[in-house]
Design an enzyme around this catalytic site. Structure first.
Site, PDB file in Angstrom:
ATOM      1  N   SER A 253       0.961  -0.854   0.002  1.00 42.87           N
ATOM      2  CA  SER A 253      -0.118   0.028  -0.034  1.00 42.87           C
ATOM      3  C   SER A 253       0.594   0.883   0.157  1.00 42.87           C
ATOM      4  O   SER A 253       2.220   0.726   0.062  1.00 42.87           O
ATOM      5  CB  SER A 253      -1.217  -0.157   1.234  1.00 42.87           C
ATOM      6  OG  SER A 253      -0.132   0.142   2.606  1.00 42.87           O
ATOM      7  N   LYS A 254       0.319   2.345  -0.256  1.00 41.36           N
ATOM      8  CA  LYS A 254       0.865   3.748  -0.229  1.00 41.36           C
ATOM      9  C   LYS A 254       2.279   3.557   0.570  1.00 41.36           C
ATOM     10  O   LYS A 254       2.739   4.307   0.223  1.00 41.36           O
ATOM     11  CB  LYS A 254      -0.141   4.580  -0.142  1.00 41.36           C
ATOM     12  CG  LYS A 254      -1.512   5.254  -1.237  1.00 41.36           C
ATOM     13  CD  LYS A 254      -0.414   6.554  -1.450  1.00 41.36           C
ATOM     14  CE  LYS A 254      -0.388   6.243  -3.204  1.00 41.36           C
ATOM     15  NZ  LYS A 254      -0.040   6.188  -3.899  1.00 41.36           N
TER      16      LYS A 254
END
Ligand code: GLU
Length: 491
Positions: A253-254
């Site tokens: 994820s980010k």
């Protein structure tokens, strides 16, 4: 044999994630290996989240990577339109067919009705499943209610017993109990199809032979199979590619840094590196070769070599590959790439493109990312405005630093040829005459010419800088040492 037709079907609700890019790449490799067709289909039925910008960004990302498709929204083809929002009448036709055959039914339950059902299930401690209340409505009456404008979704009738089996080319046979599936919604009350329905209609009508997609869709597949069966359509082959996990094995994820193709591009990764890296995230050649031109993977690619286990993402390896591809890239192309930066544009106002290319040629073997090239080229185009602190302590603060630089200055002033060989020979001769090591002359010289302690071979750097600039920089360094010694005496 049926012709091979695969598809990449992104939802344009955000950037092109590297997971999506890998799915696209595997489909591309499969199509190219078997001489089939790759279809690009935009799945924009989520009207609240789909945007034109995302669609554009995804297409651009794929093109930048060099993944081309044979049919798609921008290209057309015999199976279009390739944007789901332009296929609503097609979905209506098959929804109607399912209603008519009794395989699907209208459901009028309101959000509140469903919320109450869910709350009850929670109280009773059992897993929620739709009660199938509307399944028992009289068909003519239901139709009448829809005609009079009452909001209704359409649900598929799912057998409450038995199992649905997915034969997956990567994961083998996976069974799902029908009792765990609701009579799920295939059309929303605004008439738009849900993902599971649209994808089946499109894959069938677009004659897709192999559905190669991310593992997260595996749990949708039994629902899709039930739709195929309800419509009496043959199944395509399914292949679900494993997840890409972050190094800590959590979902990527980010917070793990860049995740979209666009972000990697902005950070200075080359498409060849990203493609090479993504190909190895799940596919293996069976050898320990890491560096691959994707075109060389085409003849080898098949789904037998795609792993079932999750692929763990390793930024360091990708960056290492990028360094390799930068070192192999044409200097002209790299120079053009860095010229997009304002800093580099400013250099070219007083220098030539030819010089920039020569500099790039010299430094590209040491760069990992495109911006590293800008950083490493800077002292060829900008004055040396300071010296690496540690380097200055080591090489400019010795008792004989001034003498050593003076010796460098003499070498540079006397050498009329100013070639790699002439400089090196002269410097080594000077070192022996002074009874010091060549390195004693080279370290302060490097710091004087570049401001840094690391650089490509110093004679190459010197030749590219040119004699005048070298002499000027050695004198500047001597001035700096002089000033520093004076300051010390004052303290
Ligand atoms: N539109 C789906 C997504 O972006 C992919 C659907 C599919 O490949 O079946 O995740």
């Amino acid at each position: 044999m049926k012709s091979i037709r695969v598809r990449f079907a992104p939802s344009p609700t955000g950037a092109l994630h590297i997971g999506g890019a890998r799915t696209a790449l595997f489909n591309w490799l499969y199509a190219r290996h078997y001489g089939g067709n790759l279809v690009l289909r935009l799945e924009d039925t989520d009207t609240g989240r789909s945007t034109q910008d995302s669609a554009q960004g995804i297409l651009e990302g794929l093109s930048w990577l060099g993944i081309d498709w044979d049919e798609g929204p921008d290209k057309g083809g015999n199976y279009g339109p390739y944007r789901q929002s332009q296929r609503l009448d097609i979905y209506q036709k098959y929804l109607q067919e399912l209603i008519d055959s009794g395989a699907a039914y209208y459901c009028f339950c309101s959000t509140q009705d469903l919320a109450a059902e869910k709350a009850r299930a929670r109280e009773e401690g059992c897993e929620y499943r739709y009660s199938r209340r509307c399944d028992s409505l009289d068909r003519a009456e239901a139709l009448q209610r829809v005609k009079s404008g009452e909001a209704a979704v359409i649900r598929l009738r799912v057998p409450s017993t038995g199992t649905t089996r997915v034969d997956d080319l990567i994961r083998g046979e996976v069974e799902f109990a029908n009792s765990l599936m609701d009579d799920f919604i295939i059309a929303k009350s605004d008439g738009w199809p849900t993902y599971n329905f649209a994808v089946v209609v499109d894959d069938h009508l677009m004659a897709i032979s192999h559905v190669i997609r991310a593992e997260e869709h595996l749990s949708n597949t039994p629902r899709q199979i039930l739709i195929y069966q309800a419509l009496n359509w043959p199944l395509p082959q399914f292949a679900h590619v494993s997840m890409i996990l972050a190094p800590d094995r959590s979902k990527l994820s980010k917070r793990h840094g860049a995740t979209s193709v666009q972000e990697f591009r902005e950070l200075g990764y080359l498409p060849q590196a990203l493609l090479n890296y993504l190909a190895l995230l799940g596919w293996s050649s069976g050898t320990d070769q890491d560096l691959w031109d994707v075109n060389d993977i085409i003849p080898l690619f098949n789904l037998d070599h795609v792993s079932r286990s999750a692929a763990v993402y390793d930024l360091e390896k990708l960056t290492w590959m990028n360094g390799y591809y930068i070192s192999q890239a044409q200097s002209e192309l790299l120079a053009e790439e860095i010229m997009r930066a304002d800093r580099v544009k400013a250099w070219l106002s007083s220098s030539t493109m030819g010089h920039l290319i020569e500099v790039v040629e010299l430094i590209k073997g040491r760069a990992k990312l495109i911006p590293d090239l800008i950083d490493a080229a800077a002292y060829f185009f900008e004055p040396v405005s300071g010296y690496d602190e540690k380097g200055a302590k080591k090489h400019f603060a010795r008792e004989n630093s001034m003498e050593l630089l003076q010796a460098d200055l003499e070498v540079f002033s006397a050498d009329q040829d100013f070639t790699l060989q002439s400089l090196e020979t002269a410097l080594r001769n000077k070192a022996s005459a002074l009874n010091v090591k060549a390195a004693d002359l080279i370290h302060p010289l490097r710091l004087a010419l570049t401001g840094r302690t690391n650089s490509p071979g110093i004679f190459e750097v010197a030749v590219l800088l040119g004699r005048d600039r070298c002499i000027e920089r050695i004198k500047q360094a001597m001035g700096w040492i002089d000033q520093n010694q004076a300051n010390h005496r004052l303290q």
